[in-house]
Design an enzyme around this catalytic site. Sequence first.
Site, mmCIF file in Angstrom:
data_model
loop_
_atom_site.group_PDB
_atom_site.id
_atom_site.type_symbol
_atom_site.label_atom_id
_atom_site.label_comp_id
_atom_site.label_asym_id
_atom_site.label_seq_id
_atom_site.Cartn_x
_atom_site.Cartn_y
_atom_site.Cartn_z
ATOM 1 N N TYR A 154 -22.058 -0.209 -25.505
ATOM 2 C CA TYR A 154 -22.698 -1.307 -26.556
ATOM 3 C C TYR A 154 -22.037 -2.429 -26.449
ATOM 4 O O TYR A 154 -22.630 -3.339 -26.654
ATOM 5 C CB TYR A 154 -22.544 -0.403 -27.909
ATOM 6 C CG TYR A 154 -23.007 -0.965 -29.029
ATOM 7 C CD1 TYR A 154 -24.228 -1.118 -29.503
ATOM 8 C CD2 TYR A 154 -21.879 -1.769 -30.004
ATOM 9 C CE1 TYR A 154 -24.685 -2.033 -30.497
ATOM 10 C CE2 TYR A 154 -22.254 -2.614 -31.107
ATOM 11 C CZ TYR A 154 -23.419 -2.509 -31.411
ATOM 12 O OH TYR A 154 -23.858 -3.232 -32.516
ATOM 13 N N ASP A 283 -12.254 4.447 -29.830
ATOM 14 C CA ASP A 283 -12.149 3.917 -31.026
ATOM 15 C C ASP A 283 -10.718 3.316 -31.201
ATOM 16 O O ASP A 283 -9.872 4.044 -31.721
ATOM 17 C CB ASP A 283 -12.409 5.120 -31.946
ATOM 18 C CG ASP A 283 -12.795 4.386 -33.515
ATOM 19 O OD1 ASP A 283 -12.518 3.144 -33.672
ATOM 20 O OD2 ASP A 283 -12.872 5.214 -34.512
HETATM 21 N N1 NAD Z 1 -24.986 -2.655 -38.974
HETATM 22 C C1 NAD Z 1 -23.636 -3.176 -38.440
HETATM 23 O O1 NAD Z 1 -22.824 -3.019 -38.922
HETATM 24 C C2 NAD Z 1 -23.727 -4.079 -37.368
HETATM 25 C C3 NAD Z 1 -22.754 -4.691 -36.843
HETATM 26 C C4 NAD Z 1 -22.610 -5.420 -35.677
HETATM 27 C C5 NAD Z 1 -24.081 -5.919 -35.218
HETATM 28 N N2 NAD Z 1 -24.932 -5.305 -35.503
HETATM 29 C C6 NAD Z 1 -26.345 -5.615 -34.743
HETATM 30 O O2 NAD Z 1 -27.258 -6.114 -35.923
HETATM 31 C C7 NAD Z 1 -28.574 -5.446 -35.274
HETATM 32 C C8 NAD Z 1 -29.202 -4.590 -36.718
HETATM 33 O O3 NAD Z 1 -28.250 -3.331 -36.875
HETATM 34 P P1 NAD Z 1 -28.877 -2.316 -37.884
HETATM 35 O O4 NAD Z 1 -27.492 -1.949 -38.782
HETATM 36 O O5 NAD Z 1 -29.798 -2.842 -38.894
HETATM 37 O O6 NAD Z 1 -29.125 -1.210 -36.900
HETATM 38 P P2 NAD Z 1 -30.406 -0.245 -37.178
HETATM 39 O O7 NAD Z 1 -30.273 0.897 -36.192
HETATM 40 O O8 NAD Z 1 -30.595 0.043 -38.277
HETATM 41 O O9 NAD Z 1 -31.808 -1.362 -36.643
HETATM 42 C C9 NAD Z 1 -32.169 -1.344 -35.580
HETATM 43 C C10 NAD Z 1 -33.586 -1.568 -35.493
HETATM 44 O O10 NAD Z 1 -34.071 -1.721 -34.229
HETATM 45 C C11 NAD Z 1 -35.004 -0.696 -33.767
HETATM 46 N N3 NAD Z 1 -35.034 -0.463 -32.517
HETATM 47 C C12 NAD Z 1 -34.145 0.177 -31.678
HETATM 48 N N4 NAD Z 1 -34.570 0.164 -30.276
HETATM 49 C C13 NAD Z 1 -35.617 -0.454 -30.408
HETATM 50 C C14 NAD Z 1 -36.612 -0.958 -29.363
HETATM 51 N N5 NAD Z 1 -36.411 -0.555 -27.954
HETATM 52 N N6 NAD Z 1 -37.697 -1.594 -29.583
HETATM 53 C C15 NAD Z 1 -38.022 -2.038 -30.890
HETATM 54 N N7 NAD Z 1 -37.093 -1.637 -31.803
HETATM 55 C C16 NAD Z 1 -36.061 -0.907 -31.527
HETATM 56 C C17 NAD Z 1 -34.746 0.615 -34.810
HETATM 57 O O11 NAD Z 1 -35.987 1.358 -35.055
HETATM 58 C C18 NAD Z 1 -33.944 0.115 -35.953
HETATM 59 O O12 NAD Z 1 -35.012 -0.387 -36.910
HETATM 60 C C19 NAD Z 1 -28.341 -4.599 -34.125
HETATM 61 O O13 NAD Z 1 -28.461 -5.247 -33.019
HETATM 62 C C20 NAD Z 1 -26.973 -4.187 -34.269
HETATM 63 O O14 NAD Z 1 -26.330 -4.073 -32.983
HETATM 64 C C21 NAD Z 1 -24.984 -4.310 -36.656
#
Ligand code: NAD
Length: 340
Positions: A154, A283
Amino acid sequence: MVDLRGFYSGRTVLVTGGAGAIGSHLVRALSDLGARVVVLDDLSSGRLWNLPGRPDVWFVRGSVTDPDAIECVFEDRPRTVFHLAALFANQNSVDHPERDLEVNGFGTLRMLEASVEHGVERFVFASSGCAFHEDGLPLPVQEDTAAIHPVTPYQITKGLAELYCRYFQRQHGLQTVRARLFNSFGPGEVPGRYRNVIPNFLYLAMTGQPLVITGTGEETRDFTWVGDIVDGLLRAGAVEAAAGEALNLGSGREVRIATLADLVIRLTGSTAGIRFAARRGWDVKTRLVADISKARRLLGYSPGSVSFEEGVRRTFEWMRENWDRIQWESEWGTTGHDGA
Ligand SMILES: NC(=O)c1ccc[n+]([C@@H]2O[C@H](COP(=O)([O-])OP(=O)(O)OC[C@H]3O[C@@H](n4cnc5c(N)ncnc54)[C@H](O)[C@@H]3O)[C@@H](O)[C@H]2O)c1
């Protein structure tokens, strides 16, 4: 100071991953500002019931790797793209490295290509602060001195996607912003084996199980209220000076995991206590906190709209209100929580 309503009102915006924990809040905020929002999401970890049912929000179920789905969402000529779709997150990528590369690497490349082809003005990429720090390096993490320090697929693909963003800006003139998010939390995140520590601690406490701390509890993370992250993303899409930049969106404040565990026990009234387990191989970060001075300066980003304790309390409230769905949909496992 940027006028978000003036900027987004009437604008067509594409949000990939818009049914997810962060994306669903972003979609609601854009719609509140008067934008017409197109959502592309395959619902692999998102929930349709998290999305606002409004006439100015169009949902397309499909993958960011699928050319037909991509063609379909660009038909409405979005001027701004927020690319949040991803395989989430570290442990998931350790278990499914090929899927991680396909979605987070190849999927991002496809979205960047389509954005150039369809004349998008700005592409905001949801990157992750966890990919840009390792123990022993100075804290808080600054954007301009940070290098990719991956310990999971990731983190490798978040770094790769950032490199593609830079390349597309240079080669094709597409404005890209790399928003490095730090541990988002708030309503909207359904707990599960690949999800973050806050919903997972709440879930354990609410089901009468001990909270599982993978480590000593002295580890720290920069927990950021989802509303602050959404505000930062909106600004990243609108502020001219953000083009081409990497920007940390965190709270700028460290919280010990043990402090979080105590708070969850107090809020939920759990009597099951805490169980300590070995840290997982990947981790390895004992502390993580963002330097947010660049986002403050360039974007006018100002987190802290909700205190940490109040944010955890609101997350607990949301889980209580949606408990039937959450119990049904949590693919709960025993591997602990993530560290994105
Ligand atoms: N939540 C955190 O703490 C955090 C921290 C750093 C970065 N991020 C990044 O922020 C973004 C959103 O995170 P989140 O917490 O909302 O995660 P999440 O898993 O809730 O949201 C990701 C969304 O992408 C969709 N998805 C996955 N694969 C897909 C594909 N192939 N095509 C279309 N849709 C797809 C999922 O169904 C989901 O709705 C992500 O890119 C994540 O890596 C999140």
